[in-house]
Design an enzyme around this catalytic site. Structure first.
Site, PDB file in Angstrom:
ATOM      1  N   ASP A   1      29.938  -1.526  -4.321  1.00 45.75           N
ATOM      2  CA  ASP A   1      30.227  -1.217  -3.333  1.00 45.75           C
ATOM      3  C   ASP A   1      30.958  -1.355  -2.579  1.00 45.75           C
ATOM      4  OD1 ASP A   1      29.138   0.863  -1.365  1.00 45.75           O
ATOM      5  OD2 ASP A   1      27.722  -0.343  -0.432  1.00 45.75           O
TER       6      ASP A   1
ATOM      7  N   ARG B   1       0.994  -1.612  -0.351  1.00 45.85           N
ATOM      8  CA  ARG B   1      -0.619   0.436  -0.019  1.00 45.85           C
ATOM      9  C   ARG B   1       0.956   1.749  -0.121  1.00 45.85           C
ATOM     10  NH1 ARG B   1      -3.499  -3.283   3.668  1.00 45.85           N
ATOM     11  NH2 ARG B   1      -1.860  -2.294   5.497  1.00 45.85           N
TER      12      ARG B   1
END
Length: 387
Positions: free
Chosen positions: A275, A228
């Protein structure tokens, strides 16, 4: 080894049009002069017999914080030392990454690139800086020192451009001034990335509309995907303009999600990065990342509170992990560390592909994806002792 003309013969070539078996690549004056199958005429040249090996474009890593015990944010002068060693991992170009730090640190790193390497230096090419911060959301700071975080401003980015050594900037688009900074940096040709962010779906979409075209290490340092409240993750995935950066080391992102991302995005929108921090290429121990001491156990780099602090894997190891998680053919996956980052940086016409006219940045691999030899500008800068 400096060769003005070299032919790499009998390799499996990973070209933009697919794999070529028993192929040949001819290198002349630092560029690829010709690519073809066994029928390709080989001019008078030194010949490298690559029978049983795979020839791919050299790898491009858009997020390298350091390696071999060295950290760029701690000392930007070490960029050249790390770059000299990166070809052993198949890396031929990269973005040295400066994490959140005082403004003087980024300026010092810009000065290092402007001054160029020391005499006689060879190594992977720094393509410009990746400034990961300081315009990050304090709520998703990760291993960045919150004391140095600040809001974007015109003054802070006044000298950030590719001509001034800045190629990519990670920022949180929801910050005050974030969209304006993204628009201005994009106008100058800097790649803007959304990351270390608490952006809602609408805020992230606004950042992409302003000019951001990348997402830094998706899933990490941003809210989890929620059905949502989809947030930055969904906004980045849903936007075809956005390339997704990912650390598929099995720790930063679950292997199942790596496989799902590959199914959703394919090679043209997915970019694998390391990274990498100072522990890459080193034994377990304690290392520096910016202002912090990081404990490394051989698999993970973590702050005292358990926060992941970069990655310890090299890019060839990242690629092997990605293949094991997805089961995809190397011919497709190789794009994620070659042509896709090159295109993101606007360099698709010169690097990242086995194609005539491109830079002769190449890596020879075994079928198990172990690096045998790496060429930068046609020069062999790394060659394994045993094939």
């Amino acid at each position: 080894m400096d060769m003005t003309r070299l032919a790499v013969c009998h390799a499996t070539l990973l070209t933009p049009d697919g794999a070529i078996e028993d192929g040949t690549v001819v290198i002349a004056e630092g560029r690829i002069a010709a690519v073809g199958g066994p029928e390709l005429p080989v001019p008078e040249a030194a010949v490298r017999d690559a029978t049983g090996l795979i020839l791919a474009p050299g790898f491009i890593d858009l997020q390298v914080n350091g390696g071999f015990g060295l950290d760029f944010t701690d000392d930007p002068e070490t960029i050249w030392d790390v770059a000299a060693a990166l070809p052993r991992f198949g890396v031929t170009s990269f973005l040295p990454t400066i994490i959140t730090s005082p403004p003087a640190t980024a300026r010092a790193a810009q000065d290092v690139l402007r001054a160029g390497p020391p005499p006689g230096w060879t190594g992977a090419r720094p393509l410009g800086l990746h400034l990961e911060g300081p315009f990050l959301n304090p709520g998703k700071k990760g291993a960045h020192n919150p004391a140095h975080l600040r809001l974007p401003s015109a003054a802070a980015i006044a000298d950030w451009s590719p001509d001034e050594g800045v190629r990519l900037v990670t920022l949180a688009p929801e910050l005050s001034g974030g969209r304006e900074a993204a628009a201005e940096l994009a106008r100058r040709g800097v790649v803007v990335s959304a990351g270390h962010s608490l952006a809602t779906f609408d805020e992230a979409t606004a950042g992409f509309d302003a000019g951001a075209r990348y997402a830094t290490h998706l899933f990490n340092a941003m809210p989890a995907l929620h059905h949502r409240e989809p947030g930055l993750v969904a906004a980045a995935l849903a936007d075809p303009r956005v390339t997704i950066g990912l650390i598929p080391d099995g720790l930063h992102v679950h292997p199942v999600l790596v496989r799902l991302l590959w199914q959703l995005l394919g090679p043209d929108r997915l970019n694998l990065v390391t990274d990498a921090m100072a522990a890459m290429g080193m034994e377990p121990g304690e290392y520096i990342l910016g202002d912090y001491r990081v404990a490394v156990d051989g698999e993970a780099a973590r702050l005292d509170d358990g926060t992941l602090a970069g990655c310890v894997l090299s890019l060839d190891a990242i690629l092997r992990a990605f293949l094991s998680f997805t089961g995809t053919p190397l011919s497709a996956a190789i794009t994620t560390v070659t042509a896709t980052p090159a295109r993101l940086l606007g360099l698709e016409g010169s690097t990242g592909r086995l194609a005539a006219g491109h830079d002769a940045d190449l890596t020879l691999l075994t079928p198990e994806l172990r690096v045998i030899e790496t060429f930068v500008g046609g020069n062999s800068l790394y060659r394994a002792a045993v094939v």
